[in-house]
Design an enzyme around this catalytic site. Structure first.
Site, short mmCIF file in Angstrom:
data_model
loop_
_atom_site.label_atom_id
_atom_site.label_comp_id
_atom_site.label_asym_id
_atom_site.label_seq_id
_atom_site.Cartn_x
_atom_site.Cartn_y
_atom_site.Cartn_z
N SER A 129 0.86 -1.18 0.00
CA SER A 129 0.00 0.00 0.00
C SER A 129 0.89 1.23 0.00
O SER A 129 2.08 1.15 0.34
CB SER A 129 -0.94 0.00 1.22
OG SER A 129 -0.21 -0.16 2.42
N GLU A 155 1.23 5.65 0.70
CA GLU A 155 0.71 6.89 1.28
C GLU A 155 1.08 8.06 0.38
O GLU A 155 2.22 8.20 -0.04
CB GLU A 155 1.28 7.12 2.68
CG GLU A 155 0.77 8.43 3.31
CD GLU A 155 1.40 8.74 4.65
OE1 GLU A 155 0.99 8.09 5.63
OE2 GLU A 155 2.30 9.60 4.71
N THR A 170 -2.95 11.75 3.33
CA THR A 170 -2.75 12.34 4.65
C THR A 170 -3.47 13.67 4.82
O THR A 170 -3.92 14.30 3.86
CB THR A 170 -1.25 12.60 4.92
OG1 THR A 170 -0.81 13.65 4.05
CG2 THR A 170 -0.43 11.36 4.67
N ALA A 182 -0.24 18.97 8.82
CA ALA A 182 -0.12 19.23 10.25
C ALA A 182 -1.22 20.17 10.72
O ALA A 182 -1.50 21.18 10.09
CB ALA A 182 1.25 19.84 10.56
N HIS A 231 -7.14 9.76 5.55
CA HIS A 231 -6.70 10.13 6.90
C HIS A 231 -7.71 11.09 7.52
O HIS A 231 -8.30 11.93 6.84
CB HIS A 231 -5.34 10.83 6.85
CG HIS A 231 -4.20 9.90 6.68
ND1 HIS A 231 -3.01 10.03 7.36
CD2 HIS A 231 -4.05 8.79 5.89
CE1 HIS A 231 -2.18 9.06 7.00
NE2 HIS A 231 -2.79 8.30 6.11
N ARG A 288 -4.87 10.85 16.04
CA ARG A 288 -5.06 12.03 16.87
C ARG A 288 -4.65 13.27 16.11
O ARG A 288 -5.33 14.29 16.13
CB ARG A 288 -4.22 11.92 18.16
CG ARG A 288 -4.48 13.04 19.15
CD ARG A 288 -3.37 13.21 20.18
NE ARG A 288 -2.16 13.77 19.59
CZ ARG A 288 -1.07 14.07 20.28
NH1 ARG A 288 -1.04 13.84 21.58
NH2 ARG A 288 -0.01 14.58 19.67
N ASP A 290 -1.17 15.90 14.78
CA ASP A 290 -0.15 16.73 15.42
C ASP A 290 -0.73 18.06 15.86
O ASP A 290 -1.78 18.49 15.39
CB ASP A 290 1.01 16.98 14.45
CG ASP A 290 1.71 15.69 14.03
OD1 ASP A 290 1.82 14.79 14.89
OD2 ASP A 290 2.13 15.59 12.87
N ALA A 296 -11.31 13.73 22.27
CA ALA A 296 -10.16 13.88 23.17
C ALA A 296 -8.98 13.03 22.77
O ALA A 296 -7.85 13.27 23.21
CB ALA A 296 -10.58 13.54 24.60
N TYR A 346 3.42 2.73 16.91
CA TYR A 346 4.74 3.32 17.09
C TYR A 346 5.74 2.30 17.63
O TYR A 346 5.79 2.05 18.84
CB TYR A 346 4.63 4.54 18.01
CG TYR A 346 3.71 5.56 17.40
CD1 TYR A 346 4.19 6.51 16.51
CD2 TYR A 346 2.34 5.53 17.67
CE1 TYR A 346 3.33 7.41 15.90
CE2 TYR A 346 1.48 6.42 17.06
CZ TYR A 346 1.97 7.36 16.17
OH TYR A 346 1.12 8.24 15.56
N ASP A 404 2.66 2.89 24.54
CA ASP A 404 2.22 2.88 23.15
C ASP A 404 1.47 1.60 22.81
O ASP A 404 0.46 1.62 22.09
CB ASP A 404 3.42 3.04 22.22
CG ASP A 404 3.97 4.46 22.22
OD1 ASP A 404 3.19 5.40 22.46
OD2 ASP A 404 5.18 4.64 21.97
N LYS A 429 -7.19 1.26 21.00
CA LYS A 429 -7.73 1.63 19.69
C LYS A 429 -8.31 0.42 18.96
O LYS A 429 -9.37 0.52 18.32
CB LYS A 429 -6.64 2.31 18.84
CG LYS A 429 -6.25 3.69 19.34
CD LYS A 429 -5.31 4.43 18.41
CE LYS A 429 -3.90 3.94 18.50
NZ LYS A 429 -2.96 4.80 17.73
N PHE A 471 13.39 14.04 9.53
CA PHE A 471 12.07 13.44 9.71
C PHE A 471 12.10 12.50 10.91
O PHE A 471 11.20 12.51 11.76
CB PHE A 471 11.72 12.69 8.42
CG PHE A 471 10.26 12.34 8.26
CD1 PHE A 471 9.29 12.81 9.14
CD2 PHE A 471 9.85 11.54 7.20
CE1 PHE A 471 7.95 12.48 8.98
CE2 PHE A 471 8.52 11.20 7.03
CZ PHE A 471 7.57 11.68 7.93
N HIS A 529 3.57 -0.95 3.92
CA HIS A 529 2.96 0.35 3.60
C HIS A 529 4.08 1.35 3.33
O HIS A 529 4.91 1.60 4.22
CB HIS A 529 2.09 0.83 4.76
CG HIS A 529 1.33 2.08 4.49
ND1 HIS A 529 0.28 2.14 3.60
CD2 HIS A 529 1.45 3.34 5.00
CE1 HIS A 529 -0.22 3.36 3.57
NE2 HIS A 529 0.49 4.12 4.40
#
Length: 289
Positions: free
Chosen positions: A8, A10, A41, A44, A70, A100, A102, A118, A140, A153, A160, A211, A260
């Protein structure tokens, strides 16, 4: 020989005319590689929300690709966010990558919108309740910059998944063992959903290091030394292809079925890596009058 993985890609939405041409060139170059899905995506702080929606719709309509849009919790109320969710459903989109997000540009840290979600757990739960989407989330292998450590994490990823996510895509990393350690910790925590490694084909080593620092990814000293030599000798692209292909091979040998790729809207290196893994482009025969 190992079985070729599902792949896949991005992409990110364009903000200028030149960037727009680059996105469509990237999609055209990579669509024939038959990806399982592609994702688009948010910028930010949710800055490209409208552009993301437009890009998702165009890719879905014109290329017939399975697009995972996204969606973040940043700078939007719950009602506004769910309006976007319904708009994706109306456009025929069936997958969302729920994050969530950035902190907005200039903000010291991420803060909840007064009427917003939240956390990504709440966002996943709300999307899953619609029954209209497959929900993917972030993971992560190295601690998130806002996290106290890997154990936290892993626990948050489990929340989730329990909230309705069906798979996770990891932040990029440079060594296969980094992923395997994380995968083992997730299995130990009772996570059974697929965890897809995120792969960054390195177009610029200096850019990749910057990055990595922002994302909390460790830069191995030996890799830094090897890339420094490759750059000095004018063979950075060749070394990038070898490094990325070797990383993917190790992951596949370790039982990974899906990869990905973070393309950065630069398709050449990603395409060459995918071909090196044994995936050939689908040949489309044009109708001749």
């Amino acid at each position: 020989m190992s079985k070729a993985p599902r792949i896949s890609f991005e992409f990110f939405p364009p903000q200028t005319l030149d960037a727009s041409f680059r996105l469509w060139e990237t999609v055209q170059a990579l669509a024939p590689m038959q990806p399982n899905f592609v994702s688009v995506t948010y910028g930010a702080g949710g800055t490209t929300r409208k552009l993301t929606h437009e890009a998702v719709g165009t890719i879905h309509r014109n290329y017939g690709l399975n697009v995972a849009a996204h969606l973040t919790c940043v700078d939007a109320s719950k009602a506004e966010t769910m309006e976007i969710v319904e708009a994706y459903a109306a456009a025929g989109v069936t997958e969302i990558v729920a994050l969530r997000g950035d902190a907005p540009k200039g903000a010291a840290k991420w803060e909840k919108h007064p009427d917003g979600f939240a956390s990504s757990v709440e966002l996943v739960e709300a999307i899953a309740k619609t029954g209209k989407f497959k929900v993917r989330v972030g993971a992560y292998p190295e601690p998130h910059p806002d996290s106290p450590g890997t154990a936290a994490d892993v626990e948050f990823l489990k929340r989730k998944i329990d909230a309705g996510a069906t798979s996770a895509i990891t932040q990029f990393f440079f060594e296969a063992d980094t992923f395997f350690r994380f995968r083992d910790a997730c299995v130990k925590a009772g996570i059974t959903a697929p965890i897809i490694p995120g792969i960054l084909p390195i177009i610029s080593w200096d850019g990749a290091k910057k990055f990595a620092r922002r994302c909390g990814s460790d830069v191995p000293v030996k890799l830094d030394e090897a890339f420094t030599r490759a750059v000095r000798d004018g063979r950075e692209e060749l070394y990038s292809l070898a490094q990325c292909t070797q990383l993917c091979d190790k992951l596949i040998e370790g039982g990974v079925d899906d990869l990905h790729f973070y393309t950065l809207n630069r398709p050449h290196l990603t395409r060459e890596v995918v071909r090196a893994l044994g995936i050939q482009p689908e040949v489309v025969l044009e109708k001749v009058a």
